[in-house]
Scaffold this motif. Structure first.
Motif: not given
Length: 557
Positions: A190-198, A201-204, A284-289
């Protein structure tokens, strides 16, 4: 012996852009930097092709230009780095930062604040930004134009706004599950997937700025990564946004990134109820971040998107620099007995805004230094690198002090009076730091070793600094937040090395074990989990001692 009057020319990269709409300003482009100028100043700069002397320029251009005014304007252009050879222009020291006399004004940051150092793809932008260019986004922007056009239509914007609102409602409806997700240790996956997703998203987010700029007819020039106040981030150079004729368009470019990331976060929030387990927690974590990062990005106190939007809305270039200049004029310069006209007399909140802009970066630098210390403090030569970074910050502070002293002198104030007030303030701060006490707490962890509860000490901690009987709070630390689950005390016993779950050291749920230093906890302690975070109460200490411990602990170890 007669001297030859120099024939000056503007730099090859300097271009003069006429207004693109009624009421729009003339713009001067120097590479990726833009300056607003008056019409007369624009005519003069456009005429600087290296073929005319100041007298000839005054004769060709006519009123309001005279030879003397042309020479004053050339000094201004030279100070702003717009001329190919400024040796014959004369010194510019003591000149106002506002350009031509009678020929319009060149508006820019104070001298020395905007100088950039470039080496290939690497670029340093004072005071605290290091950029690395990755690619030119021209082709991508062309492909995105149809999508951007549809999303920026009235119908498209309505759908996006409803999506963002629906995402917030979805998070509210799942409030208990959301709190559980963000306040408990996530799995490594979960930590890795959220970190990668964030990270993606910063690039997008940055591509969003460029796409909206391209939609309005201008082009982003660079996309890359940077360290902004010691914090890693992506960037997209949308300097051409100053060429947009309407301030509403510039505001849209500034807010495009936040819009993109909140839409992505809303999509994740709406998708979460259809999933379960780690996938739901990750979404959920990704959305909140995404939402929190968007709110943080709207802060107008540093050069985040919120500042660019505010600057575009009030249509005042370099709003932050001018507000900080007004804040210094209203505080330091006035205290020193000097006087300087305000840069922004038309804005009542400029002084308060300028003070906030000067204070908030200190928080960012402190946070960034803590993050960097955690990343490289344990590496070979890590402490040396951190101390070099601290010295660089001290050098920047000295430059700020030198600028303040220069401003006081220019405004007719007394440097000795300023020094006296500064010493008085320093004495008051010293009393505050030595007399005010605060709770002293040490972050740690807890685990079970051979069936007995132990306190896991942070790397480099002096184990003797934790006394027997010290209260210990047992906590759970999630991706964003933490909460206290129980209390116990430190039991008698020597420190020793033991292998404990990694989740006692960092907030990640995993079976991996690492060697570290532990101390025994009270035997009747009921641990809420096999391992987790802890906080040791070490009594009270002075505020100054607390700050010194905070700033030096990571640097020493």
């Amino acid at each position: 012996m007669a001297t030859t009057t120099p024939l000056l020319a503007r730099l090859p990269d300097v271009r003069v852009h006429p207004p693109q709409d009624d009421g729009a300003p003339w713009l001067v482009q120097n590479g990726e930097r833009y300056f607003r100028v008056g019409a007369d100043a624009a005519r003069l700069l456009d005429r600087l092709d290296g073929t005319c002397s100041p007298a000839g320029l005054a004769e060709d251009l006519g009123a309001p230009w005279t030879e003397q005014r042309v020479r004053e304007a050339l000094k201004s252009f030279a100070r702003f780095g717009l001329l190919a050879d400024s040796d014959g222009v004369g010194g510019a020291s003591g000149e106002s930062a506002h350009g031509t006399s009678g020929g319009g004004s060149v508006r820019r940051k104070p001298a020395g604040r905007s100088a950039q150092v470039t080496a290939g793809r690497l670029r340093f932008v004072p005071p605290m930004t290091l950029q690395f260019t990755l690619w030119n986004p021209d082709r991508l922007m062309d492909r995105l134009l149809p999508v951007t056009r549809a999303l920026l239509s009235r119908r498209g914007l309505t759908v996006l706004l409803l999506l963002v609102i629906a995402g917030l409602m979805a998070l509210t409806a799942q409030a208990q599950t959301v709190w559980q997700a963000v306040s408990t240790p996530p799995s490594a996956q979960t930590y890795l997937s959220v970190f990668t997703g964030v990270l993606l998203v910063t690039g997008v987010h940055e591509v969003g700025h460029g796409a909206v700029l391209a939609h309005y007819g201008q082009r982003p020039t660079r996309v890359g990564m940077m360290f902004y106040y010691l914090t890693p981030a992506f960037f997209c150079d949308v300097s051409d946004g100053w060429r947009l004729p309407r301030k509403e368009q510039r505001v849209a470019v500034a807010l495009a990134g936040v819009g993109v990331q909140t839409v992505i976060g809303a999509t994740a929030a709406l998708a979460a109820p259809a999933t379960s387990g780690q996938v739901r927690s990750s979404l959920l974590i990704f959305a909140v971040v995404c939402y929190l990062y968007g709110v943080f990005n709207l802060l107008p106190l540093v050069k985040f998107d919120g500042y660019l939007a505010l600057m575009s809305h009030v249509d005042i270039p370099n709003l932050r620099a001018k507000a900080m200049a007004d804040a210094r004029a209203a505080t330091l310069i006035r205290v020193a007995g000097g006087h300087r006209p305000r840069e922004l007399p038309q804005i009542r909140w400029a002084v308060a805004y300028g003070v906030a802009c000067q204070v908030f970066p200190l928080y960012l630098i402190g946070t960034g230094l803590t993050v960097v210390a955690g990343l490289i403090g344990g590496l070979p030569f890590g402490a040396l690198l951190l101390w070099l970074l601290v010295l660089a910050l001290a050098f920047q502070a000295c430059k700020v002090l030198r600028r303040v002293v220069g401003e006081v002198r220019t405004a007719g104030g007394s440097v000795l009076r300023l020094a006296g007030v500064a010493l008085t303030a320093l004495a008051a701060v010293t009393v505050l730091l030595t007399q005010v006490t605060v709770d002293r707490q040490m972050p740690a962890g807890y685990a079970t070793v051979h069936g007995r509860p132990v306190l896991v000490l942070p790397p480099g901690t002096d184990s003797s600094s934790v006394t027997v009987g010290a209260p210990v709070l047992l906590r759970t630390q999630g991706f964003l937040f933490g909460r206290t689950l129980g209390r116990t005390t430190l039991a008698p016993g020597a420190a020793r090395t033991a292998r404990v779950p990694l989740s006692a050291v960092i907030p990640v749920r995993t079976d991996l074990k690492v060697p570290t230093t532990v101390r025994p906890l009270s035997g009747d302690a009921v641990l809420p989990a096999a391992a987790g975070a802890a906080r040791v109460d070490l009594g009270r200490e002075s505020l100054g001692s607390r700050l010194c411990d905070y700033l030096t602990s990571s640097l020493i170890h």
